[in-house]
Design an enzyme around this catalytic site. Sequence first.
Site, PDB file in Angstrom:
ATOM      1  N   ASP A 308       0.816  -1.204   0.000  1.00 19.86           N
ATOM      2  CA  ASP A 308       0.000   0.000   0.000  1.00 19.86           C
ATOM      3  C   ASP A 308       0.857   1.265   0.000  1.00 19.86           C
ATOM      4  O   ASP A 308       1.943   1.316   0.584  1.00 19.86           O
ATOM      5  CB  ASP A 308      -0.888  -0.011   1.251  1.00 19.86           C
ATOM      6  CG  ASP A 308      -1.804   1.184   1.329  1.00 19.86           C
ATOM      7  OD1 ASP A 308      -2.607   1.367   0.402  1.00 19.86           O
ATOM      8  OD2 ASP A 308      -1.720   1.944   2.320  1.00 19.86           O
ATOM      9  N   GLU A 361       1.015  -0.546  -5.092  1.00 22.12           N
ATOM     10  CA  GLU A 361      -0.072   0.419  -5.250  1.00 22.12           C
ATOM     11  C   GLU A 361       0.607   1.786  -5.266  1.00 22.12           C
ATOM     12  O   GLU A 361       0.916   2.357  -4.230  1.00 22.12           O
ATOM     13  CB  GLU A 361      -1.068   0.284  -4.099  1.00 22.12           C
ATOM     14  CG  GLU A 361      -2.336   1.124  -4.267  1.00 22.12           C
ATOM     15  CD  GLU A 361      -2.195   2.538  -3.710  1.00 22.12           C
ATOM     16  OE1 GLU A 361      -2.703   3.463  -4.370  1.00 22.12           O
ATOM     17  OE2 GLU A 361      -1.583   2.714  -2.647  1.00 22.12           O
TER      18      GLU A 361
END
Length: 633
Positions: A308, A361
């Site tokens: 993330d 990401e």
Amino acid sequence: MTMVSAPTTDALYLLHEGTQYQSYQFLGSHVEERDSVKGINFAVWAPNAKQVNVSGSFNGWDGSNHKMSMSGGVWTLFVPELEEGTLYKYEIVTLDDECYLKSDPYAFHTELRPGTASIVTSLEGYEWQDEEWLATKTSNQFLQQPLLIYEVHLGSWKRKEDGSFYTYLELADELVDYVLERGYTHIELMPLEEHPLDASWGYQVTSYFSVTSRFGSPKDFMQFVDRCHQKGIGVIMDWVPAHFCKDAHGLTRFDGTPLYEYADSRKGENPTWGTQIFDYGKPEVLSFLISNALFWMDVYHIDGLRVDAVYSILTLNFDREEEDRITNEFGGDENLEGIAFLQKLNAVVFSRYPNALMMAEDSSSYPGVTASVEHGGLGFNYKWNLGFTWNTLEYMKKNQAERCEAEDQLTNSLLGAWDENYILPYAHDEVVHDTKSLLGKMSGDDNWQRFANLRVLYAYMIGHPGKKLLFMGNEFGQMDDWNSESALPWNLLAFEEHQQFASFVTHMNHFYVGEKALWELDHDASGFEPIGEEDKSDGLVMFIRKAENEDEHLIMICNFKTEKHEGYRLGVMKPGSYQEVFNSDKAEYGGSGVVNDTTLLSEENACQGRSYSIMLNIPPLAAVAVKYIPQEG
């Protein structure tokens, strides 16, 4: 998996070098036996504490009689006759003689919120049944294989009638079969590391080695992953090494000083998220984070990690106001330590798990995210293509009159489709915070047009080079924003148009998985060929997708306008027969039923730069896939 006892000199040396990649084997709490006496060994890194004690359910939460001793910055204590299930925390006495309780950074299990105590837990003894799955994975499995991911937030996929969560064991029965039947190859789970607040979705972590207790025990989660693998479904976990929350029992100022976070608050705090940023220049933090990444693969057989907020790791000035900006030693705003961490992370993971999925990401334009570390890249094997996501959704919001001039917004991603190994995600961020659901984003005069627009968009994604990801609820046309505090609106499936749309998505998924042309050369520009790209007035986006065997090719025709085309002449690669193999306008999907149900024979009639062509009907707001049928013999 075998845990070891108290840290050895060599183990501590590697910890302080930033190369101790299984630090969870000796830090934390471990059941062991000393001099024929069973008990628990506790070990915690807190080099700047004046004293650390173990406080828990066994001593009335008074650690004064259970003082730990320190060597090499690590405090240890063996407590005889303690057993699994003991609740505990570390009682930290700072150099300023302040005293507070901290959860164990290496705890394998924690209390269900709002409790925050760590729980002594052994992870040994589970008998895995996924040998066949593990044996069939290869280092190149996913580049040349279908990868179709169903992103799930376990707390809101389904809820029981009383509002309580499904357990890992219940989900192992219900969710796994649901994903399998609908053609997905992998489940991606939003963060499962223990976190204090349901509404945070798991992105603000307090216990990185604890699978959340909201849904059951660690061994229950092992059974969930095992069941996925037995059914041929891979498991990816959302992993959060960019920041951690400031809750008092967590990592923040762990020993009374900035230990896991940067000491300089300009580097150590994320102003947007109100969180702390890991100090990637500290060797012990690197050992912690890389050990944690491997832990989920070592212990829980996780197949990969979606990392993330990579952009926030790459830069010193993520979401920072101009007057607060800082620079590195060379005057740039790159976080050189963060970049080095990501390179080291991927190098270590792939040295031990060459078949792992490591997905970035990343919303930045940083080059070489999926290039190898040896060639200066970050070393991931996939990057989320967020530009594709944002641009296609903005295009689909436009009305028919606006679309012709905006077609580049839809198709520009085809020009750079091979700059990285991409995943095309329609993920949770696109359906929250009053952004509307994907269906709600579609333009159209009525529900028929909105559903048709979403069908053609999904089919375009399936045809576009890159692997695929779809967030839960989008497979049956969720109408409202995703609400993490309640179940998906499964009641929508009582309505025909949602049933038809769910049937479309299921058939589309199985079509994708079954066609090599849609994934075998995803990573290679030779697997793609545009058709008629110079004409932006007709709303058509057309291209050829090829497998390694060029005879196995498909032509994708996507019509983003409401006008249908009857008897449309389409240039083809080879003379012979063609057959419609997919059509999003079928009546069973809620479409208008404009299909090509007879064999399409080529003619020696040049068109769109090709010597041969076929005639077909192109339905409104729909996608058609036509497949070349090689001659036998």
